[in-house]
Structure formats: structure tokens, C-alpha cells
Design an enzyme around this catalytic site. Sequence first.
Site, PDB file in Angstrom:
ATOM      1  N   LYS A 173       0.825  -1.207   0.000  1.00 12.07           N
ATOM      2  CA  LYS A 173       0.000   0.000   0.000  1.00 12.07           C
ATOM      3  C   LYS A 173       0.863   1.263   0.000  1.00 12.07           C
ATOM      4  O   LYS A 173       0.621   2.190  -0.768  1.00 12.07           O
ATOM      5  CB  LYS A 173      -0.942  -0.006   1.205  1.00 12.07           C
ATOM      6  CG  LYS A 173      -1.944  -1.151   1.208  1.00 12.07           C
ATOM      7  CD  LYS A 173      -2.918  -1.057   2.356  1.00 12.07           C
ATOM      8  CE  LYS A 173      -2.260  -1.214   3.707  1.00 12.07           C
ATOM      9  NZ  LYS A 173      -1.667  -2.574   3.900  1.00 12.07           N
ATOM     10  N   THR A 174       1.878   1.283   0.851  1.00  8.24           N
ATOM     11  CA  THR A 174       2.765   2.446   0.898  1.00  8.24           C
ATOM     12  C   THR A 174       3.535   2.600  -0.404  1.00  8.24           C
ATOM     13  O   THR A 174       3.698   3.712  -0.918  1.00  8.24           O
ATOM     14  CB  THR A 174       3.745   2.314   2.081  1.00  8.24           C
ATOM     15  OG1 THR A 174       3.005   2.271   3.304  1.00  8.24           O
ATOM     16  CG2 THR A 174       4.703   3.493   2.125  1.00  8.24           C
TER      17      THR A 174
ATOM     18  N   THR B 139      -5.497  -0.982   6.912  1.00  2.00           N
ATOM     19  CA  THR B 139      -5.671  -2.427   7.035  1.00  2.00           C
ATOM     20  C   THR B 139      -7.081  -2.761   7.486  1.00  2.00           C
ATOM     21  O   THR B 139      -7.449  -3.931   7.519  1.00  2.00           O
ATOM     22  CB  THR B 139      -4.671  -3.000   8.065  1.00  2.00           C
ATOM     23  OG1 THR B 139      -4.850  -2.329   9.321  1.00  2.00           O
ATOM     24  CG2 THR B 139      -3.239  -2.798   7.589  1.00  2.00           C
TER      25      THR B 139
ATOM     26  N   ARG C 172       6.671  -8.004   1.933  1.00  2.00           N
ATOM     27  CA  ARG C 172       7.496  -7.497   3.029  1.00  2.00           C
ATOM     28  C   ARG C 172       8.131  -8.644   3.801  1.00  2.00           C
ATOM     29  O   ARG C 172       9.315  -8.590   4.162  1.00  2.00           O
ATOM     30  CB  ARG C 172       6.648  -6.637   3.973  1.00  2.00           C
ATOM     31  CG  ARG C 172       7.455  -6.056   5.143  1.00  2.00           C
ATOM     32  CD  ARG C 172       6.551  -5.289   6.076  1.00  2.00           C
ATOM     33  NE  ARG C 172       5.955  -4.145   5.412  1.00  2.00           N
ATOM     34  CZ  ARG C 172       4.910  -3.461   5.894  1.00  2.00           C
ATOM     35  NH1 ARG C 172       4.355  -3.836   7.030  1.00  2.00           N
ATOM     36  NH2 ARG C 172       4.437  -2.424   5.236  1.00  2.00           N
TER      37      ARG C 172
ATOM     38  N   ASP D  85      -1.282   7.262   5.978  1.00  2.00           N
ATOM     39  CA  ASP D  85      -1.191   5.846   6.324  1.00  2.00           C
ATOM     40  C   ASP D  85      -2.051   5.573   7.563  1.00  2.00           C
ATOM     41  O   ASP D  85      -2.194   6.445   8.428  1.00  2.00           O
ATOM     42  CB  ASP D  85       0.264   5.485   6.604  1.00  2.00           C
ATOM     43  CG  ASP D  85       0.509   3.993   6.567  1.00  2.00           C
ATOM     44  OD1 ASP D  85      -0.383   3.245   6.123  1.00  2.00           O
ATOM     45  OD2 ASP D  85       1.607   3.561   6.985  1.00  2.00           O
TER      46      ASP D  85
END
Length: 367
Positions: free
Chosen positions: A82-83, A176, A235, A127
Amino acid sequence: MADGFSSEMFEDSSIDATARVVDTGSDADERTVEAALRPRRLSEFTGQTRVCDQLSLVLEAAKRRGTPPDHVLLSGPPGLGKTTLAMLIGTELERPIRITSGPAIQHAGDLAAVLSSLMEGEVLFLDEIHRMSRSAEEMLYLAMEDFRVDVIVGKGPGATAIPLELPAFTVVGATTRAGLLPAPLRDRFGFTGHLDFYAPDELVTILERSARLLEVSADTDGITEIARRSRGTPRVANRLLRRVRDWAQVHGRQVVDEEAAHAALALFDVDDRGLDRLDRAVLDSLCRRFGGGPVGLSTLAVAVGEEADTVETVAEPFLVREGFITRTPRGRAATPLAWQHLGLTPPQGYTAQPSLPLDTGEGRFGA
């Protein structure tokens, strides 16, 4: 510029100005490595094909019109990109990106300070947007829709609202827990993309690229083994690659192969199905302490010594997806696969209740 923000530039100059809220509790070296592994263009982004195609269309249309694109909301479990996608939006638009987070904006004044410093066409990345304060959310409604905020001057009966006009900008929100966003805020996003877990072959592609950037010699079997145990999350895959690299260097291995991957991942408590310490603790508690369940989320979190949010957002999505636990109206329950994975025999006549659809934030079951 508002307190807590500082200017920063990416190495390829794709982003001109970044205001970042620094988390002093995080590992700066790890963040630097993760940032270096991120793709620099949307065309380099691996996986999430549907979302990337849709987002590319939205951005290209906006560029041709010469106007900022609609506000973008990205949702999905942690670690799926997402980032990275938020950064790429700024890169593709060739506009600056301002970065902050929901927990950092606890008052409307915090948000007003950020909004008032935005430039024309700038991208504001929020975020964990669902963790903003209610007063800031209400200010953001107006800013997103009408590009203005009302600044309150004074107190009590003499207070005056002064409208402050803002240049057109684009909000990119990441969460999330999309279901925790108030409907008025969620409805102001013109594009919503949900990121899902990655397939093993997509993780292999990501790891091969990461290995090249990290100058790690790795063969296909080693990369495949790491990808298979990475929980469908880039990640996690990149983190495991770095740990396997560390193991290989310490033990004098020149190549990250399957044997090195097996040994390193065993050392770091990642089993052959990708379950880590927290995952196994959840399954062990369900099966050994609660007879397979169902058991409420809060009780389960106390049993494993973690926060309920950690269990719900980090461990549970993967365990449900892999068929180890189910979510029922009465709580979480272990499936026969969970008993089998732990080498245990379920009680005679034990059957897990049917699973409800995996909740990505629209509420809690059995909490």
C-alpha cells in the site's frame, strides 16, 4: 512547515518533497533497506495486476486532463504494497508527496497545519487513515470535497470560523481496516483498491529482483523456498531473504540455496508452511488450551500474550486463508488441518464450525 515534518528526497528524484512523521521506535536501517527495494515506477510493480491496471488508468486520464486525480483508498493486510503504491502515485503524476499517518493526527489543528502547506496537485498520503481522530476526519471531509477548511478563531460565543481555500490535491489513504472508516469519509474516495495476498510465483519474481539489488547470489531453489514460506506477503519475503543472506554469510556460504534457506528459516522459527512463532502460538492455544474453540478474540490474544489487534491483523488473515482456523459467530475455532500441523489428534467427534468470510475490517467477530 508544521512540527514533526521534514523535507526529504528519493534517490531518483521522483518525489520532490516529502514530509515524514518519524517513528523513533522503528529500525532506521531496516526502513532504508525496504525503501531501496521498492519499485520506482508503476510498471515495475509485481502482482496486484487488477489494482495496478485500474490505478494506471485513473492516473493517466488525470494527467491527460491536466487535473489532480480522484482521491485514492488502498486497503488490505500489512506488507502487501500500500505504501509503495502511494509513493508510485506521486512518481507517476510527477508531483510532490506529503506523508503522515492517522495516529499522528489527533487534533483538527494537526491536519489543518498539513493541509495549509500543500501545493497545487500535491499528493497527501495518510497511512492507517482509520486511526485519525474524529475531529480531524470531519475536517478532512470538507477538504477532500470542497478543497477548503474552516479555521476556528477564538473560543466560546465569540469564536469565528474563517474559511481557508486550499489548492486542488489528491489524498491517498491506506488502511488495514477499511470497515473502520466512517461512511462519509469512505465515500469521498473516487477509487478504492483492495490488495490481496501474492501468489508464490509473484513472490519469486519479487525476490529475484531484491536479490539483484542486494547483490545476493541466490539460486532458483533457494528463492522458491523463501517465497513458499513468505505468507504471500512481499514485506515478509524480503525480510526472510535478508535473514537467509545473513545466515549464508556467517556460515561461509557463497550462494543462497535451498539448504541455506531451510537452515536459516528453521533458526528464525519459520516452518515449512510459513507459520511463525505467533501463528503457532495461536494454533497451540486454540487446540491445547481451548480444545479447538470457538474462543473470543480477546481471550485468544491474552493467551498468546499479544494485543488483540496484532492477532487480528497479523496472524489471523493468513491462518484463515490457509485453512488453519475459522471465524464463527461465537469466536475462532481450529480446523482439523491445525491439529494435524501441530501433530495433535482432535477430540473424538470434533468438527470446526463453518467459516465466515474473512473480515478485512468491516467489524469483529467473537471479540
